[in-house]
Design an enzyme around this catalytic site. Structure first.
Site, short mmCIF file in Angstrom:
data_model
loop_
_atom_site.label_atom_id
_atom_site.label_comp_id
_atom_site.label_asym_id
_atom_site.label_seq_id
_atom_site.Cartn_x
_atom_site.Cartn_y
_atom_site.Cartn_z
N ASP A 1 0.87 -1.16 0.00
CA ASP A 1 0.00 0.00 0.00
C ASP A 1 0.91 1.22 0.00
O ASP A 1 2.12 1.11 0.26
CB ASP A 1 -0.90 -0.01 1.24
CG ASP A 1 -1.89 1.13 1.25
OD1 ASP A 1 -2.29 1.61 0.18
OD2 ASP A 1 -2.27 1.57 2.36
N ASP B 1 -0.13 5.01 1.18
CA ASP B 1 -0.33 5.90 2.33
C ASP B 1 -0.25 5.12 3.64
O ASP B 1 -0.98 4.15 3.83
CB ASP B 1 -1.70 6.59 2.22
CG ASP B 1 -1.81 7.46 0.99
OD1 ASP B 1 -0.94 8.33 0.82
OD2 ASP B 1 -2.75 7.27 0.20
N SER C 1 -2.76 0.92 -4.42
CA SER C 1 -3.20 1.98 -3.51
C SER C 1 -4.58 2.51 -3.89
O SER C 1 -4.97 2.50 -5.06
CB SER C 1 -2.19 3.12 -3.53
OG SER C 1 -2.65 4.23 -2.78
N LYS D 1 -10.89 -0.17 -2.08
CA LYS D 1 -10.78 -0.97 -0.86
C LYS D 1 -11.89 -0.54 0.11
O LYS D 1 -12.23 0.63 0.15
CB LYS D 1 -9.41 -0.73 -0.21
CG LYS D 1 -8.23 -1.07 -1.12
CD LYS D 1 -6.90 -0.66 -0.46
CE LYS D 1 -5.73 -0.87 -1.39
NZ LYS D 1 -4.44 -0.48 -0.76
#
Length: 228
Positions: free
Chosen positions: A13, A15, A118, A151
């Site tokens: 990922d 962030d 991401s 997500k």
């Protein structure tokens, strides 16, 4: 014949795992949403961690509607303003999650295939990796903006594995958020959680294969063990 590339991959990922942008996201969200009359506190911004920016905007528009006909107040305009603020920060003042660059370098030296998956828009992912000096470390960079849902839906991870040509079960996903970890697990990946310190004992991460204390624990030995 020995395969030219390993049949497995580590998918990061962005962030919270590579770039410490969550405080910047929180500040940007508070400022941009306040401009349309929606006032968010820290618990509000934390509740949408891991979602795509368009989903964050839709989330608050549904719960705290504002006048989308006002100048610059449409859902699309608010999302663009948020991303613009984040891209500027990624270019000018990126903050590495402590140990992230060293961890990526360790895995790169071992020959491990690596990708980024991401919820951030593609242009923000690329700006962030460039700002951190990691632009050339990853074989593939994929954004959930290209998927029908972000997500915790697994689509982004499934697409990333497919584009790498790797079976989902042969991927280790590195995630900091519950939403991201759920997405990776739903895709069939082995999930390693790297949450902030105050969430390391959060039972919502109990389904993950490992919950690490920091990036110093992320190395080829761990990945090999998890994929054995």
């Amino acid at each position: 014949m020995v395969p030219s590339t390993p049949p497995s991959a580590v998918i990061f990922d962005l962030d919270g795992v590579l770039i410490d942008s969550e405080p910047v996201w929180e500040a940007a969200e508070a400022e941009v949403f306040a401009s349309v009359g929606v006032h968010l506190d820290a618990s509000d911004t934390a509740s949408t961690t891991g979602l795509r920016v368009d989903e964050v905007v839709a989330h608050w528009l549904a719960r705290r509607p504002w006048d989308v006909t006002a100048p610059g107040a449409s859902a699309e305009a608010v999302a663009i303003t948020l991303v613009d603020a984040m891209v500027a920060h990624a270019h000018d003042d990126p903050t590495e999650v402590p140990g992230a660059i060293d961890a990526v370098d360790r895995l790169a030296k071992s020959g491990r295939r690596m990708a980024v998956c991401s919820s951030s828009p593609q242009r923000l992912i690329e700006a962030s990796l460039g700002g951190l000096g990691l632009g050339d470390r990853f074989e593939l960079v994929h954004s959930a903006e290209h998927e029908p849902a972000g997500k915790p839906h697994p689509a982004c991870y499934l697409s990333t594995a497919s584009m790498l040509g790797v079976a989902p079960s042969d991927c280790v996903a590195i995630e900091d958020s519950v939403n991201g970890a759920i997405a990776a697990a739903a895709a069939g990946h082995v999930v390693v959680a790297l949450p902030v310190s105050e969430l390391r004992n959060d039972p919502r991460f109990d389904f993950c294969a490992r919950v690490l204390d920091g990036h110093h624990q992320l190395d080829e030995q761990l990945i090999g063990t998890l994929l054995a």
